[in-house]
Design a protein around this motif. Structure first.
Motif, PDB file in Angstrom:
ATOM      1  N   HIS A 123      17.630  35.859  32.702  1.00 21.02           N
ATOM      2  CA  HIS A 123      17.884  36.578  33.953  1.00 21.02           C
ATOM      3  C   HIS A 123      18.834  37.738  33.709  1.00 21.02           C
ATOM      4  O   HIS A 123      19.658  37.720  32.783  1.00 21.02           O
ATOM      5  CB  HIS A 123      18.429  35.630  35.027  1.00 21.02           C
ATOM      6  N   SER A 124      18.709  38.772  34.553  1.00 19.64           N
ATOM      7  CA  SER A 124      19.451  40.003  34.333  1.00 19.64           C
ATOM      8  C   SER A 124      19.750  40.683  35.660  1.00 19.64           C
ATOM      9  O   SER A 124      18.902  40.724  36.554  1.00 19.64           O
ATOM     10  CB  SER A 124      18.644  40.954  33.441  1.00 19.64           C
ATOM     11  N   ALA A 125      20.943  41.242  35.770  1.00 18.16           N
ATOM     12  CA  ALA A 125      21.307  42.019  36.952  1.00 18.16           C
ATOM     13  C   ALA A 125      20.901  43.478  36.818  1.00 18.16           C
ATOM     14  O   ALA A 125      20.769  44.179  37.831  1.00 18.16           O
ATOM     15  CB  ALA A 125      22.814  41.919  37.200  1.00 18.16           C
ATOM     16  N   ASP A 126      20.699  43.955  35.588  1.00 18.83           N
ATOM     17  CA  ASP A 126      20.404  45.374  35.398  1.00 18.83           C
ATOM     18  C   ASP A 126      19.069  45.642  34.709  1.00 18.83           C
ATOM     19  O   ASP A 126      18.684  46.804  34.546  1.00 18.83           O
ATOM     20  CB  ASP A 126      21.536  46.038  34.610  1.00 18.83           C
ATOM     21  N   GLY A 127      18.354  44.604  34.309  1.00 19.75           N
ATOM     22  CA  GLY A 127      17.078  44.791  33.638  1.00 19.75           C
ATOM     23  C   GLY A 127      17.193  45.203  32.192  1.00 19.75           C
ATOM     24  O   GLY A 127      16.178  45.438  31.535  1.00 19.75           O
ATOM     25  N   ALA A 128      18.412  45.299  31.681  1.00 22.71           N
ATOM     26  CA  ALA A 128      18.621  45.699  30.292  1.00 22.71           C
ATOM     27  C   ALA A 128      19.198  44.566  29.458  1.00 22.71           C
ATOM     28  O   ALA A 128      18.754  44.320  28.333  1.00 22.71           O
ATOM     29  CB  ALA A 128      19.548  46.917  30.233  1.00 22.71           C
ATOM     30  N   THR A 129      20.181  43.857  29.992  1.00 23.40           N
ATOM     31  CA  THR A 129      20.828  42.757  29.288  1.00 23.40           C
ATOM     32  C   THR A 129      20.450  41.447  29.960  1.00 23.40           C
ATOM     33  O   THR A 129      20.733  41.252  31.150  1.00 23.40           O
ATOM     34  CB  THR A 129      22.354  42.924  29.304  1.00 23.40           C
ATOM     35  N   PHE A 130      19.811  40.552  29.214  1.00 29.17           N
ATOM     36  CA  PHE A 130      19.330  39.288  29.761  1.00 29.17           C
ATOM     37  C   PHE A 130      20.151  38.127  29.219  1.00 29.17           C
ATOM     38  O   PHE A 130      20.532  38.113  28.054  1.00 29.17           O
ATOM     39  CB  PHE A 130      17.851  39.079  29.423  1.00 29.17           C
ATOM     40  N   GLN A 131      20.409  37.147  30.094  1.00 27.64           N
ATOM     41  CA  GLN A 131      21.101  35.917  29.708  1.00 27.64           C
ATOM     42  C   GLN A 131      20.116  34.758  29.754  1.00 27.64           C
ATOM     43  O   GLN A 131      19.368  34.607  30.722  1.00 27.64           O
ATOM     44  CB  GLN A 131      22.228  35.634  30.692  1.00 27.64           C
ATOM     45  N   ARG A 132      20.108  33.948  28.741  1.00 29.07           N
ATOM     46  CA  ARG A 132      19.177  32.816  28.672  1.00 29.07           C
ATOM     47  C   ARG A 132      19.811  31.563  29.267  1.00 29.07           C
ATOM     48  O   ARG A 132      20.974  31.266  29.022  1.00 29.07           O
ATOM     49  CB  ARG A 132      18.776  32.557  27.229  1.00 29.07           C
ATOM     50  N   ALA A 133      19.040  30.842  30.080  1.00 23.93           N
ATOM     51  CA  ALA A 133      19.475  29.553  30.624  1.00 23.93           C
ATOM     52  C   ALA A 133      18.371  28.534  30.383  1.00 23.93           C
ATOM     53  O   ALA A 133      17.182  28.836  30.569  1.00 23.93           O
ATOM     54  CB  ALA A 133      19.760  29.661  32.125  1.00 23.93           C
ATOM     55  N   LEU A 134      18.739  27.327  29.972  1.00 23.56           N
ATOM     56  CA  LEU A 134      17.781  26.238  29.843  1.00 23.56           C
ATOM     57  C   LEU A 134      17.605  25.611  31.213  1.00 23.56           C
ATOM     58  O   LEU A 134      18.561  25.143  31.827  1.00 23.56           O
ATOM     59  CB  LEU A 134      18.273  25.205  28.831  1.00 23.56           C
ATOM     60  N   VAL A 135      16.370  25.629  31.720  1.00 23.60           N
ATOM     61  CA  VAL A 135      16.104  25.174  33.082  1.00 23.60           C
ATOM     62  C   VAL A 135      16.156  23.656  33.173  1.00 23.60           C
ATOM     63  O   VAL A 135      16.754  23.094  34.093  1.00 23.60           O
ATOM     64  CB  VAL A 135      14.737  25.713  33.549  1.00 23.60           C
ATOM     65  N   ALA A 136      15.499  22.972  32.245  1.00 20.31           N
ATOM     66  CA  ALA A 136      15.422  21.510  32.295  1.00 20.31           C
ATOM     67  C   ALA A 136      15.336  20.965  30.883  1.00 20.31           C
ATOM     68  O   ALA A 136      14.288  20.481  30.458  1.00 20.31           O
ATOM     69  CB  ALA A 136      14.230  21.052  33.132  1.00 20.31           C
ATOM     70  N   PRO A 137      16.424  21.028  30.116  1.00 19.29           N
ATOM     71  CA  PRO A 137      16.385  20.536  28.726  1.00 19.29           C
ATOM     72  C   PRO A 137      16.092  19.042  28.676  1.00 19.29           C
ATOM     73  O   PRO A 137      16.564  18.275  29.507  1.00 19.29           O
ATOM     74  CB  PRO A 137      17.784  20.862  28.199  1.00 19.29           C
ATOM     75  N   GLY A 138      15.277  18.638  27.703  1.00 24.64           N
ATOM     76  CA  GLY A 138      14.938  17.233  27.556  1.00 24.64           C
ATOM     77  C   GLY A 138      14.006  16.700  28.613  1.00 24.64           C
ATOM     78  O   GLY A 138      13.859  15.484  28.777  1.00 24.64           O
ATOM     79  N   SER A 139      13.315  17.580  29.340  1.00 22.97           N
ATOM     80  CA  SER A 139      12.479  17.142  30.463  1.00 22.97           C
ATOM     81  C   SER A 139      11.039  16.853  30.073  1.00 22.97           C
ATOM     82  O   SER A 139      10.248  16.429  30.909  1.00 22.97           O
ATOM     83  CB  SER A 139      12.474  18.227  31.549  1.00 22.97           C
ATOM     84  N   ALA A 140      10.648  17.121  28.826  1.00 17.05           N
ATOM     85  CA  ALA A 140       9.251  16.991  28.398  1.00 17.05           C
ATOM     86  C   ALA A 140       8.347  17.810  29.310  1.00 17.05           C
ATOM     87  O   ALA A 140       7.291  17.364  29.746  1.00 17.05           O
ATOM     88  CB  ALA A 140       8.815  15.528  28.386  1.00 17.05           C
ATOM     89  N   ALA A 141       8.791  19.025  29.624  1.00 15.73           N
ATOM     90  CA  ALA A 141       8.055  19.908  30.520  1.00 15.73           C
ATOM     91  C   ALA A 141       7.915  21.280  29.892  1.00 15.73           C
ATOM     92  O   ALA A 141       8.624  21.647  28.941  1.00 15.73           O
ATOM     93  CB  ALA A 141       8.758  20.006  31.864  1.00 15.73           C
ATOM     94  N   ARG A 142       6.998  22.060  30.449  1.00 16.37           N
ATOM     95  CA  ARG A 142       6.764  23.425  30.001  1.00 16.37           C
ATOM     96  C   ARG A 142       6.811  24.354  31.200  1.00 16.37           C
ATOM     97  O   ARG A 142       6.185  24.106  32.223  1.00 16.37           O
ATOM     98  CB  ARG A 142       5.401  23.518  29.324  1.00 16.37           C
TER      99      ARG A 142
END
Length: 357
Positions: free
Chosen positions: A177-196
């Protein structure tokens, strides 16, 4: 475009299936328009404020085009800054007003891994590549990077969905996700969830909705909501989800179990469009009272429309046969009652316009 404006009533569904139709489907008023370049590949399209966008590539590198009417196209000036950026193909574009963000990649390195970067529009109309560290979108923990999305509100914020290895080494959905469209921050949405994670859409009240599939004894649906792209809450759903788009005051989703609608709190089941097991859903766009979905499976393409919010579906004809392969593209964008469809089977790309009465 993978995400476009709000929808109220009419839906169009396109998919590819080898199942025969019981009767020839009715036709739509399609007309083919000249591609931006004869040797172009087109991977995604969008409608942005008052113009259309198409992104993809040329034999010489990445490419993007814009058009005021969907018929006459001009090239966007791209400014790559990296070795791989100059070789990349743009695969996804999202926009809010005149602002646009695109995702591109080229294979490279000793193992041929995708070298992913983002592109951001500038006030002069050009797009500048933003080259992240390889480990931002790639590296040993990367599973894949998908489509981009733009927020509904102003100022625009941006998100890119994908999948990443969690702390336990298992893959799961991720969001950049990014506030300016240039620098993005990665977040794990559901680690260990066996999901895609398969898709992301902006929530009407702000924040993001990520949808996908969960793996167990059977394939089930999974989704999560976040007010900021960093903290996530599960949103249970009764079937696997492949694509999302804003719809009315919520979010429309489609997957192998049919159509679903998220009202900001919970999912509601909508109608189906036939046996969709094994379909590869390719793109979803919406505006006004019209939405368009494309998918691929089997050896031929089919299309359906819905005029009751996805509860019932009627098959209609595609503008031309689209052979299905691993490279097949069938991307759509919508403005008012006009649909822009980009098809590409890996050997030939074509653009089509249709305006419904």
């Amino acid at each position: 475009m993978r995400l476009a404006g709000l929808v109220a009533g009419l839906l169009v569904l396109t998919s590819c299936s080898s199942a025969p139709s019981p009767a020839p489907p009715p036709t739509m008023p399609w007309r083919e328009v000249t591609l931006p370049a004869a040797d172009a590949t087109v991977q995604d399209v969008a409608f942005c404020d008052d113009h259309w966008l198409a992104v993809g590539g040329l034999p010489t590198g990445p490419a993007a085009w814009m058009s005021a009417d969907g018929t006459t196209w001009t090239g966007v000036r791209l400014e790559p800054v990296s070795f791989y950026g100059r070789q990349s193909t743009l695969s996804s574009v999202a926009c809010r007003g005149a602002d646009a963000v695109a995702v591109g990649a080229a294979s490279g390195g000793a193992h041929g891994n995708p070298r992913t970067s983002t592109w951001r529009s500038r006030p002069d109309g050009s797009w500048l590549e933003h080259e992240p560290a390889f480990t931002q979108f790639g590296g040993a923990d990367s599973v894949g990077v998908g489509a981009a999305a733009a927020s509904l509100g102003a100022p625009p914020t941006w998100a890119i969905v994908g999948n990443w290895l969690g702390p336990d080494g298992s893959p799961g959905p991720a969001l950049w996700h990014s506030a300016d469209g240039a620098t993005f921050q990665r977040a794990l949405v559901a680690p260990g969830s066996a999901a895609r994670g398969t898709a992301v859409a902006p929530l009407p009240g702000g924040g993001w909705l990520v949808a996908g599939e969960a793996y167990g004894t059977t394939l089930t649906g999974a989704s999560w909501t976040s007010p900021d792209g960093a903290t996530w809450t599960p949103a249970p759903v009764g079937g696997p989800l492949a694509l999302l788009t804003p719809y009315a005051d919520g979010t429309l989703a489609v997957g192998s179990a049919g159509a679903w609608w998220h009202d900001g709190t919970a999912w509601q089941r909508r109608g189906g469009f036939g046996e969709a097991a094994g379909w590869r859903f390719l793109g979803l766009a919406a505006a006004g009272d019209l939405s368009v979905l494309t998918a691929a499976a089997g050896a031929s393409c089919r299309m359906w429309t819905s005029r009751d919010g996805g509860t019932t579906w009627q098959e209609v004809a595609m503008p031309a046969p689209v052979p299905v392969s691993a490279e097949t593209v069938a991307a759509t964008a919508v403005s008012g009652d006009t649909i822009l469809l980009a098809t590409d089977d890996g050997t030939r790309a074509r653009l089509w316009l249709s305006t419904l009465a």
